[in-house]
Design a protein around this motif. Structure first.
Motif, PDB file in Angstrom:
ATOM      1  N   PRO A   5      -8.455  19.011  -3.897  1.00 22.95           N
ATOM      2  CA  PRO A   5      -7.802  18.051  -3.015  1.00 22.95           C
ATOM      3  C   PRO A   5      -6.605  17.703  -3.734  1.00 22.95           C
ATOM      4  O   PRO A   5      -6.373  17.784  -4.994  1.00 22.95           O
ATOM      5  CB  PRO A   5      -8.703  16.822  -3.072  1.00 22.95           C
ATOM      6  N   GLU A  48      -4.118  10.378  -0.278  1.00 22.99           N
ATOM      7  CA  GLU A  48      -5.417  10.917  -1.379  1.00 22.99           C
ATOM      8  C   GLU A  48      -6.392  12.241  -0.702  1.00 22.99           C
ATOM      9  O   GLU A  48      -6.491  12.155   0.615  1.00 22.99           O
ATOM     10  CB  GLU A  48      -6.281   9.890  -1.986  1.00 22.99           C
ATOM     11  N   ASN A  49      -6.796  13.073  -1.298  1.00 26.17           N
ATOM     12  CA  ASN A  49      -7.771  13.989  -0.807  1.00 26.17           C
ATOM     13  C   ASN A  49      -7.327  14.919   0.186  1.00 26.17           C
ATOM     14  O   ASN A  49      -7.988  14.755   1.221  1.00 26.17           O
ATOM     15  CB  ASN A  49      -9.196  13.504  -0.263  1.00 26.17           C
ATOM     16  N   THR A  50      -6.166  15.419   0.126  1.00 24.66           N
ATOM     17  CA  THR A  50      -5.640  16.428   1.148  1.00 24.66           C
ATOM     18  C   THR A  50      -5.369  17.551   0.702  1.00 24.66           C
ATOM     19  O   THR A  50      -5.380  17.935  -0.647  1.00 24.66           O
ATOM     20  CB  THR A  50      -4.352  15.764   1.920  1.00 24.66           C
ATOM     21  N   GLY A  74      -5.934  16.678  -7.605  1.00 20.57           N
ATOM     22  CA  GLY A  74      -7.097  15.540  -7.412  1.00 20.57           C
ATOM     23  C   GLY A  74      -8.093  15.876  -8.659  1.00 20.57           C
ATOM     24  O   GLY A  74      -9.320  15.099  -8.715  1.00 20.57           O
ATOM     25  N   SER A  75      -8.461  17.022  -8.864  1.00 18.79           N
ATOM     26  CA  SER A  75      -9.375  17.439  -9.831  1.00 18.79           C
ATOM     27  C   SER A  75      -8.985  17.460 -11.457  1.00 18.79           C
ATOM     28  O   SER A  75      -9.701  16.787 -12.112  1.00 18.79           O
ATOM     29  CB  SER A  75      -9.697  18.949  -9.537  1.00 18.79           C
TER      30      SER A  75
END
Length: 107
Positions: A5, A48-50, A74-75
């Motif tokens: 993400p 976030e998280n896309t 995101g990681s």
């Protein structure tokens, strides 16, 4: 393979605050007041998280409005450079099974 993400982080508002608020409303779905509060809280994640393409598009729209915005994995939390170059040639430091597909690692 699936990619990690991504997030868009607003890092600066610039001189065109009203334009940035308008784009934030479009990108986040928030109202004018909450979008203005995001502008006052920089640096702040706004998406976030896309997936990467959505994050990259949102950041491009914010930059076109005069803001400073980064796309962040995101990681592994690496920031994707504006010119599309990989941050470093190594794989995503998250160690997840999708690490090799992280756009921060692509050349």
């Amino acid at each position: 393979m699936e990619e990690p993400p991504f997030a868009v982080v607003l890092t600066g508002v610039g001189d065109r605050r009203t334009d940035v608020v308008r784009v934030l409303r479009t990108v986040t779905g928030l109202g004018a007041w909450r979008s203005a509060r995001l502008c006052a809280a920089v640096p702040v994640p706004v998406v976030e998280n896309t997936w990467f393409e959505a994050a990259d598009g949102a950041a491009a729209r914010l930059r076109a409005a005069g803001a400073e915005a980064d796309v962040v994995c995101g990681s592994c939390t690496r920031t994707i450079p504006l010119d599309g170059r990989p941050v470093d040639p190594g794989p995503c430091a998250a160690g997840a099974w999708f690490g090799s597909d992280c756009p921060a690692s692509r050349s």
